[in-house]
Design a protein around this motif. Structure first.
Motif, PDB file in Angstrom:
ATOM      1  N   ALA A 144      11.872  24.437 -45.471  1.00 11.11           N
ATOM      2  CA  ALA A 144      11.927  25.520 -44.804  1.00 11.11           C
ATOM      3  C   ALA A 144      11.372  25.302 -43.259  1.00 11.11           C
ATOM      4  O   ALA A 144      11.634  26.310 -42.370  1.00 11.11           O
ATOM      5  N   GLY A 145      10.873  24.270 -42.891  1.00 14.01           N
ATOM      6  CA  GLY A 145      10.417  23.971 -41.481  1.00 14.01           C
ATOM      7  C   GLY A 145       9.036  24.426 -41.146  1.00 14.01           C
ATOM      8  O   GLY A 145       8.066  24.621 -42.128  1.00 14.01           O
ATOM      9  N   ALA A 166      17.147  21.139 -50.756  1.00  9.65           N
ATOM     10  CA  ALA A 166      17.631  22.642 -50.433  1.00  9.65           C
ATOM     11  C   ALA A 166      18.851  22.532 -50.993  1.00  9.65           C
ATOM     12  O   ALA A 166      19.763  21.565 -51.211  1.00  9.65           O
ATOM     13  N   ALA A 172      18.535  27.011 -45.197  1.00 13.80           N
ATOM     14  CA  ALA A 172      17.716  25.731 -44.688  1.00 13.80           C
ATOM     15  C   ALA A 172      18.750  24.479 -45.127  1.00 13.80           C
ATOM     16  O   ALA A 172      18.320  23.503 -44.454  1.00 13.80           O
ATOM     17  N   ASP A 174      21.036  21.491 -44.468  1.00 12.72           N
ATOM     18  CA  ASP A 174      21.411  20.979 -43.259  1.00 12.72           C
ATOM     19  C   ASP A 174      22.502  19.985 -43.833  1.00 12.72           C
ATOM     20  O   ASP A 174      22.365  18.817 -44.526  1.00 12.72           O
TER      21      ASP A 174
END
Length: 312
Positions: A144-145, A166, A172, A174
Motif C-alpha cells: 500500500a506504500g 497485490a 495498488a 503495479d
C-alpha cells in the motif's frame, strides 16, 4: 478452490452482515480448522471474545476481519484480525443462531449488536478441512506504500500474508513491476499467474480464462513476453474476474457458496476451463486439455498456439 472473485463475494457479504458487530463467544468444533493458530483453540476463542468487527478486507484468496478492542481510544488502529483462507471447500455462512447445524461445521462465532441488532452467528463449514482461521497480528502493508494505517485497518495486513503480492483488482497493483518480475522469473506464463508472490488471487480457473482472452498459450516463456502482451494478460484477468464477481463467482458444486449459502453462476460463461472438446467460442476449434502441475490446463489450439519454446 475459491479464487479472488469468490472470496470477494464472501467479503462483501461479511461487510454487510458482520461489520459493527461484537463477538460474544466462539466455539472450535474441529481443531484442524484453527491449526495455523499456534496457541490453540482455547486461545483462538479467547482472543475473539469481546472484539468488535471492522470492515472486512481481502488480498487475493485471503480475507480478514480487523478486530477492535472496545477499550481502545477512538481513532486507535486495530492490532489484530481474524484471518481466513477457504482452502478447497471452506464456507463462511451467516444466519440466525438457532438454525440447524450444517454438516462439516468447524467453527461457530456468535455476535451481538450490529445492523438491525438481530442475533447472528458466523459459521465456518469445511468439508475437506484444507481451509483455516486464525487470529493474526496486523502489520503495515508494504504494497500500500507509505500511507499511515487508518483506524479502520486500511494500510494494515495480517503478518502471515505480508509476502502476498497485490491482486489485479487492487488499486495498488503495479503493472510495470509485474512485467519486470515476469521477465526475471523465466517460467511459463500460467505458472507465473499462479505464483501468489507475483500476483495474488489468480487460480487455475481464471488463469485459463485470462490466457484464452489474451490469446496466449499457458507454456509461453515469461521472458519472451512483450510489455504489451503482459498488459493484455493483466487486463484479461481483471476483465474475467470482474465479470465473475458480477454474477457471484464460479460454482461447480455446492462447496462454494456466498455467506447466504447461494451459488455463483459464472460457470455458464467460462470460455476455456472445463470445456474439453467443446468448440472455441472464437474460432470453433475443439478446446484441448493438457496436464499441468497435477491439474488441467484448457486452451484453444488455434487461438493459443503452442510456442516453439515452452516452459512447463
Amino acid at each position: 478452490m475459491p479464487e479472488l472473485p469468490e472470496v470477494e463475494v464472501v467479503r462483501r457479504g461479511l461487510d454487510r452482515w458482520a461489520t459493527g458487530r461484537t463477538v460474544e463467544k466462539s466455539e472450535v468444533l474441529h481443531p484442524r480448522a484453527v491449526r495455523r493458530h499456534a496457541a490453540g483453540p482455547a486461545d483462538f476463542a479467547g482472543r475473539l471474545a469481546g472484539r468488535a468487527v471492522l470492515p472486512p478486507r481481502r488480498r487475493g484468496k485471503y480475507l480478514w476481519l480487523p478486530l477492535a478492542d472496545p477499550a481502545d481510544d477512538a481513532g486507535a488502529r486495530p492490532s489484530e484480525a481474524l484471518l481466513a483462507h477457504l482452502g478447497m471447500s471452506g464456507q463462511l455462512l451467516v444466519g440466525e443462531p438457532d438454525r440447524e447445524a450444517q454438516k462439516h461445521l468447524r467453527v461457530r462465532i456468535a455476535f451481538t449488536g450490529g445492523p438491525g441488532a438481530d442475533p447472528l452467528d458466523l459459521r465456518f463449514v469445511d468439508q475437506r478441512t484444507f481451509g483455516h482461521l486464525m487470529v493474526a497480528d496486523l502489520v503495515p502493508d508494504a504494497v500500500a506504500g507509505a500511507a499511515a494505517p487508518a483506524p479502520d485497518g486500511t494500510g494494515l495486513v495480517p503478518a502471515p500474508i505480508v509476502h502476498i503480492a497485490a491482486d489485479p483488482l487492487e488499486d495498488a497493483f503495479d503493472g510495470d513491476a509485474f512485467y519486470r518480475a515476469l521477465r526475471r522469473r523465466k517460467t511459463g506464463v500460467k505458472r507465473a499467474l499462479l505464483d501468489q508472490s507475483l500476483i495474488s488471487g489468480v487460480g487455475n480457473i481464471y488463469a485459463d480464462e485470462a490466457l484464452w482472452r489474451a490469446r496466449l498459450h499457458w507454456a509461453r516463456p515469461t521472458e519472451t513476453l512483450t510489455r504489451a502482451e503482459a498488459a493484455r494478460v493483466v487486463q484479461a484477468a481483471q476483465d474475467v474476474m470482474s465479470a465473475a464477481l458480477a454474477v457471484g463467482g464460479t460454482s461447480f458444486d455446492s462447496l462454494y457458496v456466498n455467506v447466504n449459502g447461494e451459488s455463483g453462476y459464472f460457470e455458464r460463461s467460462l470460455d476455456a476451463y472445463g470445456r474439453r472438446d467443446e468448440p472455441c467460442r472464437r474460432c470453433g476449434s475443439p478446446i484441448r486439455r493438457d496436464e499441468f502441475m497435477n491439474r488441467s490446463s484448457y486452451s484453444c489450439p488455434v487461438c493459443q498456439p503452442r510456442p516453439r519454446r515452452a516452459r512447463y
